[in-house]
Design a protein around this motif. Structure first.
Motif, PDB file in Angstrom:
ATOM      1  N   GLY A  72       0.826  -1.207   0.000  1.00 50.75           N
ATOM      2  CA  GLY A  72       0.000   0.000   0.000  1.00 50.75           C
ATOM      3  C   GLY A  72       0.855   1.249   0.000  1.00 50.75           C
ATOM      4  N   LYS A  73       0.666   2.071   1.029  1.00 54.42           N
ATOM      5  CA  LYS A  73       1.443   3.303   1.142  1.00 54.42           C
ATOM      6  C   LYS A  73       2.679   3.133   2.020  1.00 54.42           C
ATOM      7  N   LYS A  74       2.873   1.894   2.483  1.00 51.79           N
ATOM      8  CA  LYS A  74       4.032   1.621   3.336  1.00 51.79           C
ATOM      9  C   LYS A  74       5.121   0.905   2.527  1.00 51.79           C
ATOM     10  N   ALA A  75       6.352   1.170   2.916  1.00 54.79           N
ATOM     11  CA  ALA A  75       7.493   0.542   2.245  1.00 54.79           C
ATOM     12  C   ALA A  75       8.450   0.006   3.295  1.00 54.79           C
TER      13      ALA A  75
ATOM     14  N   ILE B  25      12.460  -0.992   3.799  1.00 54.14           N
ATOM     15  CA  ILE B  25      13.805  -0.873   3.220  1.00 54.14           C
ATOM     16  C   ILE B  25      14.814  -1.548   4.141  1.00 54.14           C
ATOM     17  N   GLU B  26      15.910  -1.978   3.537  1.00 49.32           N
ATOM     18  CA  GLU B  26      17.047  -2.516   4.286  1.00 49.32           C
ATOM     19  C   GLU B  26      18.205  -1.557   4.096  1.00 49.32           C
ATOM     20  N   ASN B  27      18.623  -0.896   5.229  1.00 52.86           N
ATOM     21  CA  ASN B  27      19.683   0.103   5.094  1.00 52.86           C
ATOM     22  C   ASN B  27      21.041  -0.567   4.923  1.00 52.86           C
ATOM     23  N   ASP B  28      22.055   0.268   4.688  1.00 56.11           N
ATOM     24  CA  ASP B  28      23.393  -0.259   4.400  1.00 56.11           C
ATOM     25  C   ASP B  28      24.025  -0.935   5.599  1.00 56.11           C
ATOM     26  N   MET B  29      23.426  -0.776   6.789  1.00 60.68           N
ATOM     27  CA  MET B  29      23.930  -1.451   7.989  1.00 60.68           C
ATOM     28  C   MET B  29      23.271  -2.802   8.188  1.00 60.68           C
ATOM     29  N   GLY B  30      22.304  -3.150   7.256  1.00 61.30           N
ATOM     30  CA  GLY B  30      21.633  -4.439   7.354  1.00 61.30           C
ATOM     31  C   GLY B  30      20.348  -4.418   8.154  1.00 61.30           C
ATOM     32  N   MET B  31      19.915  -3.229   8.638  1.00 59.75           N
ATOM     33  CA  MET B  31      18.683  -3.122   9.428  1.00 59.75           C
ATOM     34  C   MET B  31      17.482  -2.891   8.512  1.00 59.75           C
ATOM     35  N   LYS B  32      16.331  -3.513   8.834  1.00 58.64           N
ATOM     36  CA  LYS B  32      15.093  -3.340   8.073  1.00 58.64           C
ATOM     37  C   LYS B  32      14.232  -2.263   8.748  1.00 58.64           C
ATOM     38  N   VAL B  33      13.730  -1.340   7.933  1.00 58.65           N
ATOM     39  CA  VAL B  33      12.968  -0.197   8.458  1.00 58.65           C
ATOM     40  C   VAL B  33      11.665  -0.052   7.675  1.00 58.65           C
ATOM     41  N   GLN B  34      10.538   0.232   8.388  1.00 55.25           N
ATOM     42  CA  GLN B  34       9.247   0.498   7.742  1.00 55.25           C
ATOM     43  C   GLN B  34       9.016   2.004   7.697  1.00 55.25           C
ATOM     44  N   VAL B  35       8.743   2.534   6.506  1.00 55.11           N
ATOM     45  CA  VAL B  35       8.536   3.976   6.326  1.00 55.11           C
ATOM     46  C   VAL B  35       7.376   4.192   5.372  1.00 55.11           C
ATOM     47  N   LYS B  36       6.963   5.466   5.239  1.00 58.46           N
ATOM     48  CA  LYS B  36       5.940   5.806   4.257  1.00 58.46           C
ATOM     49  C   LYS B  36       6.558   5.824   2.870  1.00 58.46           C
ATOM     50  N   LEU B  37       5.839   5.290   1.894  1.00 61.12           N
ATOM     51  CA  LEU B  37       6.341   5.231   0.523  1.00 61.12           C
ATOM     52  C   LEU B  37       6.588   6.626  -0.026  1.00 61.12           C
ATOM     53  N   GLU B  38       5.737   7.592   0.366  1.00 57.55           N
ATOM     54  CA  GLU B  38       5.876   8.949  -0.167  1.00 57.55           C
ATOM     55  C   GLU B  38       7.116   9.659   0.378  1.00 57.55           C
ATOM     56  N   ASP B  39       7.662   9.164   1.504  1.00 55.55           N
ATOM     57  CA  ASP B  39       8.853   9.796   2.082  1.00 55.55           C
ATOM     58  C   ASP B  39      10.153   9.295   1.461  1.00 55.55           C
ATOM     59  N   LEU B  40      10.054   8.331   0.543  1.00 58.04           N
ATOM     60  CA  LEU B  40      11.247   7.775  -0.083  1.00 58.04           C
ATOM     61  C   LEU B  40      11.614   8.522  -1.359  1.00 58.04           C
ATOM     62  N   GLN B  41      12.886   8.555  -1.642  1.00 58.91           N
ATOM     63  CA  GLN B  41      13.366   9.093  -2.910  1.00 58.91           C
ATOM     64  C   GLN B  41      14.484   8.198  -3.423  1.00 58.91           C
ATOM     65  N   ARG B  42      14.718   8.265  -4.713  1.00 56.05           N
ATOM     66  CA  ARG B  42      15.744   7.432  -5.308  1.00 56.05           C
ATOM     67  C   ARG B  42      17.130   7.948  -4.926  1.00 56.05           C
ATOM     68  N   SER B  43      18.034   7.028  -4.595  1.00 58.05           N
ATOM     69  CA  SER B  43      19.403   7.414  -4.227  1.00 58.05           C
ATOM     70  C   SER B  43      20.317   7.221  -5.428  1.00 58.05           C
TER      71      SER B  43
END
Length: 734
Positions: free
Chosen positions: A610-613, A615-633
């Motif tokens: 849905g509107k949730k995403a 991600i797995e950061n570069d430290m290996g941790m999984k994080v739940q965030v809003k999809l709209e708050d994400l941007q391409r790196s």
């Protein structure tokens, strides 16, 4: 080895390396080249002095094995080696280097021998009481001889006959120089006669002292013989250790000499690689002074070098083979670290004219003999200079094409220099053939000693002839005989070379432009991310102001100013709703696997609900965030370091003994102890051990033989020397 070094002009280079070795030996470093390379790298981190020059001890070891008595200077050569390894133990090595040094356990009795000698190989005081007494007596005797001579010189009777008042040394004897008639005042022995007719004489008073000195010297030699006999007997008991440390000294000598050699002119070690790529980068052949560095890709199975005479084709061929040979034997040379050289079992150079009147063989026949030997090789590299030498060019082109293609099928890399345009044309269609042209400067009429890959080069025979003094009218007539058609062919070849050069220049320019655009793109992406962070910061600031306004409104309500407070609250809420400080987002929709950024955290998008995403950061941790708050790196993902492979550490045996005594043990108990002893010996690096089992009823001897026959690490065994147990002991080779 000498033959290939001579062909490649490496003889002087190898001789200069050999002067850095502590003793003369082959340049070949046997064993695992990757382990040698690792140990040399570790050793380069320490400032270690070079070992003293040491004589070969092969004959001395054989002499010990035959129960012979070593001379003092031979014993001292062993002492030099032992002292050097004791010196190495003072360093706090790490890694493989420390593991290797730890395996070299010097027996206590061997170490004691090292304390017997000073730096000049003489016995120290206190080693042998009789030796010390004789040494002091010899010293006193020399002083008495000196005083007696000076007393004679100062005698008033003798002074009349003295030529000078000096003590002379003739044939190792102290004497004085006198005139004829001296026998009237001095009883002496004539040792020699000077060119002027004077006599070198030894007074009888000194002669008796000299006899005493000779007796003392003979006594000293007797004592030294006794000491050498004791040491030789002890060496015999530790013969296996002496063989081991003698071999390990050569190994360390190889490492140290290579490191010192690499420091001269800042050379690099290029380790042979199992990769298919072969490439020289800025290589300078050791035989050339101020050589122009060459760079060449010789990855393909066949490299065909054509072009101008005296343009460096042969030296290019020698450079490729030289780099392969030096890398094979882990010898440093001048080249960039980007150089990549493959692994080859053999290196062959077909460079000379094999014609021989003695062997009744022609040039072409000799070449065929050398080529026939290659058909039995595999994983080899061969260099052939002037492949068309000695036969008709058209016939040879067809023959050599088939020969080269057959060698390619046998995994043999072939480097060729040729003026065969037909052979070059026949081979050019093969994708696994690299064409290289030696270039010529038309304007200045001389070779450039530069090379261009991907094209056939013109020989410039006429131009070369003119440059070396052939009359112009002769060259002109030769061109007429050569013919217009072939001349046009040369023009086409030359034009092809020019087009290839233009093509290479354009590629270089395009690569530069692409790199420039990539840098610009990265800069724009970084600016965009920086702007996003700034916008987000401003939005956070506005939210804080809204929160402050709402808090003020709540305070107004608590103050019971209901109507006015509700008005302020509605205004605050309306202002907060009007805030439109959203982040800049990519126009492209994000999908699983994309690199994304959330605030200051970067990672990989692993799922969307849905509107949730998530991600797995570069430290290996999984994080739940809003999809709209994400941007391409725009930053490339960080390559994770693969987990280290599990390793098993085997503890080094505490004992460095190479002997085991099984006397009095039951067969099963003896076999268990023998099994553990062989395992410890293998870990310690020994390749030869001694086991005593006795003769007795023969049961224990039979059990030992049966066990050794089935042991996978035992290469063989023999009955020991009679001095070491004979039939009651076994010398085991591991």
């Amino acid at each position: 080895m000498h033959d290939i070094l001579k062909k490649l002009d490496l003889t002087d280079y190898i001789e200069s390396f050999s002067t850095l070795l502590a003793r003369e030996k082959s340049i070949i470093l046997e064993g695992d080249i990757n382990l040698h390379y690792k140990l040399i790298n570790e050793l380069s981190n320490y400032d270690i002095k070079a070992p003293l020059e040491v004589e070969s001890l092969d004959r001395a070891l054989v002499h010990i094995q035959k129960q012979g008595i070593l001379k003092v200077y031979e014993i001292y050569e062993f002492v030099k080696i032992i002292n050097y390894f004791n010196y190495l133990r003072r360093f706090n090595f790490e890694g493989k280097l420390q593991e290797w040094i730890d395996k070299i356990i010097i027996p206590t009795e061997i170490n004691k021998i090292c304390d017997y000698f000073d730096s000049k190989s003489n016995l120290k005081d206190g080693v042998d009481e009789d030796y010390d007494m004789v040494k002091n007596a010899i010293s006193k005797n020399k002083e008495q001889i000196k005083q007696s001579l000076y007393k004679t010189i100062n005698s008033s009777k003798v002074r009349t006959y003295l030529v000078d008042s000096q003590v002379h040394y003739i044939n190792g004897e102290e004497c004085i120089l006198v005139r004829g008639g001296f026998n009237h005042v001095l009883k002496a022995q004539v040792l020699d006669r000077s060119n002027s007719g004077f006599f070198y004489v030894l007074p009888h008073s000194v002669a008796s002292l000299k006899q005493s000195q000779n007796d003392l010297l003979n006594k000293r030699e007797e004592i030294l013989l006794k000491v050498c006999k004791e040491i030789s007997s002890m060496f015999e008991k530790n013969l296996m250790f002496l063989k081991f440390i003698n071999k390990e000294f050569d190994r360390f000598d190889h490492y140290q000499a290579r490191l010192f050699f690499a420091k001269i002119d800042d050379k690099n070690f290029i380790l042979p690689s199992k990769k298919k790529q072969n490439k020289l980068v800025n290589f300078s052949h050791p035989a050339l002074s101020d050589a122009k560095p060459i760079s060449i890709d010789f990855t393909k199975s066949v490299v065909m070098i054509t072009g101008v005479n005296a343009g460096g084709k042969t030296m290019m061929l020698k450079s490729i083979l030289s780099a392969v040979l030096l890398s094979k034997y882990l010898l440093p040379y001048k080249a960039s670290k980007e150089t990549t050289v493959g692994t080859f079992k053999s290196i062959n150079a077909v460079l000379d004219d094999p014609q021989s009147v003695k062997n009744d063989i022609s040039t072409f026949a000799g070449r065929m003999v050398e080529f026939s030997k290659l058909f039995g090789s595999k994983m080899a590299i061969v260099g052939v200079d002037e492949i068309e030498l000695g036969t008709d060019s058209d016939e040879a082109a067809s023959l050599f094409k088939v020969i080269i293609e057959e060698l390619m099928q046998r995994d043999i890399k072939v480097i060729i220099t040729t003026h065969h345009k037909r052979l070059a044309a026949l081979m050019a269609a093969n994708d696994d053939v690299e064409l290289i042209a030696a270039l010529y400067d038309e304007e200045n009429q001389k070779p450039t000693y530069e090379f261009l890959q991907g094209t056939i080069g013109k020989s410039y025979a006429f131009e070369t002839a003119s440059r070396y003094g052939i009359p112009h009218n002769v060259v002109k007539k030769a061109k007429e005989v050569y013919g217009d058609d072939k001349d046009r062919l040369n023009e086409l070849i030359e034009r092809s070379s020019e087009l290839e050069k233009e093509y290479q220049l354009k590629i270089t320019k395009l690569d530069s432009e692409i790199n420039k655009m990539e840098r610009l793109s990265r800069n724009l992406q970084e600016q965009k991310e920086s702007l996003d962070d700034e916008i987000y910061s401003e939005k956070s600031k506005l939210h804080k102001e809204y929160k402050d306004a709402r808090d003020e409104a709540k305070k107004a309500i608590k103050a019971k100013l209901v109507k006015e407070s509700h008005q302020h609250l509605n205004i605050s809420h309306q202002k907060a709703s009007d805030i439109k400080a959203a982040k800049v987002v990519d126009a492209v929709e994000l999908k699983v696997g994309d690199r994304v950024k959330y605030r200051s955290t970067k990672g990989v998008l692993i799922s969307v609900k849905g509107k949730k995403a998530f991600i797995e950061n570069d430290m290996g941790m999984k994080v739940q965030v809003k999809l709209e708050d994400l941007q391409r790196s725009g930053n490339p993902p960080k390559i994770k370091t693969p987990p280290k492979k599990a390793t098993i550490t085997v503890q080094k045996p505490a004992s460095g003994h190479v002997k085991l005594d099984l006397h009095g043990q039951r067969a099963d108990e003896a076999i268990d102890n023998l099994d553990k002893f062989l395992s410890d010996a293998l870990l310690a690096g020994f390749d030869e051990v001694l086991v005593y089992h006795g003769i007795g009823t023969g049961k224990l001897s039979y059990a030992v033989k049966k066990f050794l026959d089935s042991h996978p690490s035992v290469q063989g065994y023999t009955d020991a020397h009679p001095s070491q147990g004979g039939f009651g002991a076994k010398v085991i080779k591991l």
